[in-house]
Design a protein around this motif. Structure first.
Motif, PDB file in Angstrom:
ATOM      1  N   GLU A  33     -26.684  29.605 -26.815  1.00 45.63           N
ATOM      2  CA  GLU A  33     -26.081  29.135 -28.063  1.00 45.63           C
ATOM      3  C   GLU A  33     -27.097  29.260 -29.195  1.00 45.63           C
ATOM      4  OE1 GLU A  33     -23.261  28.098 -29.614  1.00 45.63           O
ATOM      5  OE2 GLU A  33     -24.614  27.843 -31.323  1.00 45.63           O
TER       6      GLU A  33
ATOM      7  N   SER B  37     -27.149  27.908 -32.217  1.00 39.42           N
ATOM      8  CA  SER B  37     -27.452  26.745 -33.065  1.00 39.42           C
ATOM      9  C   SER B  37     -28.302  25.709 -32.339  1.00 39.42           C
ATOM     10  CB  SER B  37     -26.163  26.052 -33.500  1.00 39.42           C
ATOM     11  OG  SER B  37     -25.370  26.939 -34.225  1.00 39.42           O
ATOM     12  N   LEU B  38     -28.744  24.728 -33.132  1.00 43.05           N
ATOM     13  CA  LEU B  38     -29.466  23.585 -32.567  1.00 43.05           C
ATOM     14  C   LEU B  38     -28.554  22.813 -31.615  1.00 43.05           C
ATOM     15  CD1 LEU B  38     -31.818  21.585 -32.483  1.00 43.05           C
ATOM     16  CD2 LEU B  38     -31.007  20.624 -34.642  1.00 43.05           C
ATOM     17  N   ARG B  39     -27.298  22.739 -31.987  1.00 41.56           N
ATOM     18  CA  ARG B  39     -26.358  21.990 -31.142  1.00 41.56           C
ATOM     19  C   ARG B  39     -25.251  22.904 -30.643  1.00 41.56           C
ATOM     20  NH1 ARG B  39     -21.968  22.679 -33.569  1.00 41.56           N
ATOM     21  NH2 ARG B  39     -21.704  22.488 -35.804  1.00 41.56           N
ATOM     22  N   VAL B  40     -24.673  22.537 -29.500  1.00 40.82           N
ATOM     23  CA  VAL B  40     -23.498  23.257 -29.019  1.00 40.82           C
ATOM     24  C   VAL B  40     -22.269  22.722 -29.756  1.00 40.82           C
ATOM     25  CG1 VAL B  40     -24.413  23.698 -26.709  1.00 40.82           C
ATOM     26  CG2 VAL B  40     -23.105  21.608 -27.152  1.00 40.82           C
ATOM     27  N   GLY B  41     -21.152  23.398 -29.570  1.00 40.29           N
ATOM     28  CA  GLY B  41     -19.902  22.865 -30.124  1.00 40.29           C
ATOM     29  C   GLY B  41     -19.172  23.805 -31.049  1.00 40.29           C
TER      30      GLY B  41
ATOM     31  N   PRO C 151     -16.867  20.201 -33.531  1.00 39.44           N
ATOM     32  CA  PRO C 151     -17.256  18.907 -34.128  1.00 39.44           C
ATOM     33  C   PRO C 151     -16.751  18.728 -35.558  1.00 39.44           C
ATOM     34  CG  PRO C 151     -19.147  19.965 -33.100  1.00 39.44           C
ATOM     35  CD  PRO C 151     -18.038  20.963 -33.090  1.00 39.44           C
TER      36      PRO C 151
ATOM     37  N   LEU D 188     -15.713  14.757 -31.327  1.00 42.30           N
ATOM     38  CA  LEU D 188     -17.049  14.539 -30.745  1.00 42.30           C
ATOM     39  C   LEU D 188     -16.951  14.152 -29.276  1.00 42.30           C
ATOM     40  CD1 LEU D 188     -18.813  12.720 -33.717  1.00 42.30           C
ATOM     41  CD2 LEU D 188     -18.841  15.146 -33.123  1.00 42.30           C
TER      42      LEU D 188
ATOM     43  N   SER E  50     -18.648  16.728 -26.554  1.00 43.76           N
ATOM     44  CA  SER E  50     -19.755  16.215 -25.736  1.00 43.76           C
ATOM     45  C   SER E  50     -19.348  16.160 -24.270  1.00 43.76           C
ATOM     46  CB  SER E  50     -20.230  14.853 -26.242  1.00 43.76           C
ATOM     47  OG  SER E  50     -19.145  13.974 -26.365  1.00 43.76           O
TER      48      SER E  50
ATOM     49  N   CYS F  19     -19.495  19.750 -22.816  1.00 42.11           N
ATOM     50  CA  CYS F  19     -20.889  20.170 -22.616  1.00 42.11           C
ATOM     51  C   CYS F  19     -21.490  19.469 -21.400  1.00 42.11           C
ATOM     52  CB  CYS F  19     -21.695  19.866 -23.875  1.00 42.11           C
ATOM     53  SG  CYS F  19     -23.412  20.352 -23.722  1.00 42.11           S
ATOM     54  N   SER F  20     -21.284  18.180 -21.328  1.00 39.98           N
ATOM     55  CA  SER F  20     -21.823  17.405 -20.211  1.00 39.98           C
ATOM     56  C   SER F  20     -21.249  17.908 -18.883  1.00 39.98           C
ATOM     57  CB  SER F  20     -21.493  15.927 -20.446  1.00 39.98           C
ATOM     58  OG  SER F  20     -21.701  15.191 -19.287  1.00 39.98           O
TER      59      SER F  20
ATOM     60  N   ASN G  83     -29.830  26.220 -25.977  1.00 43.02           N
ATOM     61  CA  ASN G  83     -29.525  26.249 -27.405  1.00 43.02           C
ATOM     62  C   ASN G  83     -30.690  26.897 -28.151  1.00 43.02           C
ATOM     63  OD1 ASN G  83     -31.112  24.035 -26.715  1.00 43.02           O
ATOM     64  ND2 ASN G  83     -30.426  22.802 -28.429  1.00 43.02           N
TER      65      ASN G  83
END
Ligand code: 48F
Length: 259
Positions: A53, A55-59, A63, A102, A106, A109-110, A121
């Motif tokens: 991924e 970005s810094l975060r997935v999603g 989100p 969210l 989350s 992902c979990s 990421n």
């Protein structure tokens, strides 16, 4: 607590996983909803799965919900997948279910990580590997920060038997294939057809059919499937993303077992 021990713990644990990830059954580009669902179903079935991924975060787009209202809508078939994951939904009216964006992302992902998928990421897929058989045989990786900083740094690679383009609207992996190998995609034009304007019903209806092996060794999933095959976008209804991710996992598994 010793700072250097903390640093070594992080470095060693990360590198062990990254080394493992360099030879996977399936490599997924993009950690939006479709990529995460693909990763979950594959890992759950014991397939060695890695997801990169940027970005810094997935999603990805999840989100942000609809225009930053962090709620998302699912139709009946999408809700059934959410039920499998244990994501709560509220019925808005018959056939329209609302979930917290969210909680949904989350949980996806979990679930993917707990099922055994390795997720990295801050790494971008910047190219694909192709050898003499012409089939996609892996991905070319670099830190996302390298391209942001416009640094000239050579990449590393991860070999995989199947690659999934789950990069969303930009369908980046398919664009790379067309740029490097020519218009050889299994689409009407051989290239990336491009997504149509918003039409939720049609976009959701067509996304699962569009989730295909679009080039030998390369599956297209999620919004990328509609962008590559030329179907409409659909806005903040997300059932199709989950259904597409689940189908992509089944296709990838079939390709691994020669089915
Ligand atoms: O855009 P994204 O969420 O794709 P998706 O899973 O879901 C689409 C919906 O969010 C929404 C929609 C629903 O109606 O249309 O847009 O199909 O997630 C794509 C992810 O891929 C990452 C990007 O940062 C995002 O998180 N990504 C894009 N290019 C690359 C990449 C790349 N070259 N390497 C790694 N990650």
């Amino acid at each position: 607590m010793d700072e250097v021990t903390i640093s070594r713990a992080i470095t060693e644990s990360f590198l062990r996983d990254f080394m493992e990830a360099m030879d996977a059954d399936v490599a997924i580009a993009g950690g939006g909803p479709s990529g995460l669902v693909t990763a979950y179903y594959l890992a759950k079935r014991g397939v060695k799965t890695v997801l990169f991924e940027r970005s810094l975060r997935v999603g990805g787009g999840m989100p942000g919900g609809g225009m930053m209202f962090n709620r998302i809508v699912f139709q009946q078939e999408g809700k059934e997948i959410l039920d499998d994951f244990g994501v709560r939904t509220k019925t808005y009216q018959k056939g329209y279910y609302v979930a917290d964006a969210l909680e949904t992302i989350s949980t996806l992902c979990s679930a993917a990580i707990k099922a055994g998928a390795r997720i990295f990421n801050l790494m971008s897929v910047e190219d694909v590997m192709v050898h003499e058989d012409g089939k996609i045989s892996g991905v070319v990786l670099n830190w996302s920060a390298v391209s942001l900083a416009k640094l000239h740094v050579d990449p590393l690679t991860a070999r995989s038997k199947v690659v999934v383009d789950a990069t969303g609207h930009d369908s980046e992996i398919c664009h790379m294939v067309v740029k490097k190998i020519g218009k050889n995609l299994r689409t009407s034009s051989g290239g990336v057809v491009g997504e149509g304007p918003m039409w939720a019903e049609k976009g959701e209806r067509e996304i699962v059919d569009n989730t295909v092996e679009v080039y030998p060794g390369l599956i297209v999933a999620g919004m990328a499937a509609n962008a590559v095959l030329g179907s409409p976008r659909m806005g903040a209804i997300f059932g199709g993303m989950l259904l597409s991710g689940r189908k992509a996992a089944g296709l990838a598994q079939g390709m691994l077992t020669g089915g």
